[in-house]
Design a protein around this motif. Sequence first.
Motif, PDB file in Angstrom:
ATOM      1  N   ALA A  82      -4.347   4.228  -6.499  1.00 20.85           N
ATOM      2  CA  ALA A  82      -5.802   4.268  -6.672  1.00 20.85           C
ATOM      3  C   ALA A  82      -6.511   3.860  -5.383  1.00 20.85           C
ATOM      4  CB  ALA A  82      -6.221   3.354  -7.823  1.00 20.85           C
ATOM      5  N   ALA A  83      -5.975   2.841  -4.713  1.00 21.52           N
ATOM      6  CA  ALA A  83      -6.562   2.412  -3.438  1.00 21.52           C
ATOM      7  C   ALA A  83      -6.422   3.498  -2.380  1.00 21.52           C
ATOM      8  CB  ALA A  83      -5.891   1.125  -2.964  1.00 21.52           C
ATOM      9  N   TYR A  84      -5.291   4.195  -2.377  1.00 23.18           N
ATOM     10  CA  TYR A  84      -5.097   5.293  -1.423  1.00 23.18           C
ATOM     11  C   TYR A  84      -6.120   6.393  -1.670  1.00 23.18           C
ATOM     12  CZ  TYR A  84      -2.854   9.139   1.072  1.00 23.18           C
ATOM     13  OH  TYR A  84      -2.600  10.192   1.914  1.00 23.18           O
ATOM     14  N   GLY A  85      -6.362   6.715  -2.924  1.00 24.65           N
ATOM     15  CA  GLY A  85      -7.340   7.746  -3.242  1.00 24.65           C
ATOM     16  C   GLY A  85      -8.740   7.369  -2.798  1.00 24.65           C
ATOM     17  N   ARG A  86      -9.092   6.087  -2.939  1.00 28.63           N
ATOM     18  CA  ARG A  86     -10.421   5.650  -2.501  1.00 28.63           C
ATOM     19  C   ARG A  86     -10.544   5.690  -0.976  1.00 28.63           C
ATOM     20  NH1 ARG A  86      -9.428   1.741  -6.549  1.00 28.63           N
ATOM     21  NH2 ARG A  86      -8.824   0.233  -4.932  1.00 28.63           N
ATOM     22  N   PRO A 129       0.806  -1.216   0.000  1.00 25.83           N
ATOM     23  CA  PRO A 129       0.000   0.000   0.000  1.00 25.83           C
ATOM     24  C   PRO A 129       0.842   1.271   0.000  1.00 25.83           C
ATOM     25  CG  PRO A 129       0.149  -0.881   2.217  1.00 25.83           C
ATOM     26  CD  PRO A 129       0.862  -1.861   1.329  1.00 25.83           C
ATOM     27  N   VAL A 130       0.207   2.370  -0.303  1.00 24.96           N
ATOM     28  CA  VAL A 130       0.806   3.691  -0.152  1.00 24.96           C
ATOM     29  C   VAL A 130       0.640   4.099   1.304  1.00 24.96           C
ATOM     30  CG1 VAL A 130       0.579   6.120  -0.777  1.00 24.96           C
ATOM     31  CG2 VAL A 130       0.374   4.366  -2.532  1.00 24.96           C
ATOM     32  N   HIS A 131       1.732   4.508   1.945  1.00 21.57           N
ATOM     33  CA  HIS A 131       1.705   4.742   3.383  1.00 21.57           C
ATOM     34  C   HIS A 131       1.249   6.142   3.776  1.00 21.57           C
ATOM     35  CE1 HIS A 131       4.675   1.338   3.106  1.00 21.57           C
ATOM     36  NE2 HIS A 131       3.818   0.881   3.992  1.00 21.57           N
ATOM     37  N   ASP A 132       1.513   7.142   2.962  1.00 24.71           N
ATOM     38  CA  ASP A 132       1.156   8.503   3.353  1.00 24.71           C
ATOM     39  C   ASP A 132       0.947   9.346   2.106  1.00 24.71           C
ATOM     40  OD1 ASP A 132       3.729   9.316   2.405  1.00 24.71           O
ATOM     41  OD2 ASP A 132       4.602   8.784   4.333  1.00 24.71           O
ATOM     42  N   ARG A 133       0.564  10.594   2.338  1.00 24.47           N
ATOM     43  CA  ARG A 133       0.249  11.466   1.207  1.00 24.47           C
ATOM     44  C   ARG A 133       1.487  11.806   0.385  1.00 24.47           C
ATOM     45  NH1 ARG A 133       1.317  17.002   2.559  1.00 24.47           N
ATOM     46  NH2 ARG A 133       1.566  17.352   4.823  1.00 24.47           N
ATOM     47  N   TYR A 134       2.664  11.758   0.994  1.00 26.61           N
ATOM     48  CA  TYR A 134       3.863  12.058   0.220  1.00 26.61           C
ATOM     49  C   TYR A 134       4.161  10.949  -0.788  1.00 26.61           C
ATOM     50  CZ  TYR A 134       4.814  15.937   3.393  1.00 26.61           C
ATOM     51  OH  TYR A 134       4.733  17.112   4.094  1.00 26.61           O
ATOM     52  N   GLU A 135       3.951   9.720  -0.391  1.00 28.15           N
ATOM     53  CA  GLU A 135       4.120   8.634  -1.356  1.00 28.15           C
ATOM     54  C   GLU A 135       3.077   8.731  -2.465  1.00 28.15           C
ATOM     55  OE1 GLU A 135       6.306   5.123   1.197  1.00 28.15           O
ATOM     56  OE2 GLU A 135       4.259   4.804   0.517  1.00 28.15           O
ATOM     57  N   ALA A 136       1.846   9.067  -2.105  1.00 29.92           N
ATOM     58  CA  ALA A 136       0.811   9.257  -3.124  1.00 29.92           C
ATOM     59  C   ALA A 136       1.194  10.395  -4.065  1.00 29.92           C
ATOM     60  CB  ALA A 136      -0.533   9.541  -2.464  1.00 29.92           C
TER      61      ALA A 136
END
Length: 354
Positions: free
Chosen positions: A205-209, A33-40
């Motif tokens: 995409a999963a982070y955004g959802r 997964p993406v861990h935080d907004r910086y990775e996103a």
Amino acid sequence: MDVLVPLYYLAGAVAVAVIVTRLVRTRGGSGGPVHDRYEAAFLNGGPARVVDSALAALQSDGRIAVGGPGIVAVVRPTARDLVERAVLQEHAAAPHGALHHLRLAVMRHPAVQEIGDGLAERGLLVDPATRRTTTHWCTAVAATAFLLFPVSVLLSIVDFGTSEEFSAPFVFKVVPALFVVGITAVVCASVAAGRITPAGRRAVAAYGRERGHLADAGHLVAVHGLRALPDPVLREQLLAAARINGPRRSARGGRGGYGGRAGSGSGSGHHRSSSGADALGVVTVWCADSGSCGGGGGGGGSSCSSGSCSSGSCSGGGSGGSCGGGGGSSCSGSSSSSCSSSSSSSCSSSSSSS
């Protein structure tokens, strides 16, 4: 000439197998997964998006003020994570508070560069060196297939003039192999040029959802870009800074090695130096890819690292340890860092005093 036909098909099969295998291996990885907004932000727009997200968060709660014409003033020197700390460090080290200079310097800071390293380590991104090598391989195979076509036509003419029996021209026998190899190589080069892997696309995409309900400025910029920034003044200032920075194709420094996986935004990682670039003393940062330290495109590469994280506190990583504000500057630190860009609680106390 008939003996050459199986050689064409055998060489073509080997070439396709090699480039497809390399493509699959370089774009694989454990994912996650993406861990935080910086990775996103890094996945969505490279180092530029990361810095824009941090600047938006700092401005939204009044810790910095951005005024015209693009001048940044620090109101409260308090950082809640490593990227915000990098912003404050670079601002303190800069001779002026110009937004576009600050933005570019922070993009090349280890705190930002290591986010890309960590994403590449987990198989969510492909670093620029790997992408370039794979693209060159695919391009070489496509060019060879293209050049072999006129060679095959020439061989067909020679064979037609010397052969006593009528048979299908040599080029007709080998053109299917050349066509398949050429098309495969072109598709391979096109896929290899992409910096984000399928696992990376799924993760972001999963982070955004999952985080779609968050409406803070930093999160909106990380996920949706500057157009989603609610502050129109800051939005225009950042867009203007992005235009001034422009596409930066390369950033080379002196000390350090390319490909050092110096941690990630999640705080995990290990150092791994490459062979050729280490010997040359050349550092290629994530900014070197597709203008990602300019207008906010993609990226891949490595970083110069300074600082470490231990016992829940962060240290090191001063402004002198960044990967340079310009193309020819060198890095002052050589140690790897496993500081997490998401560990805001562990860095907030030390950042506020710096």
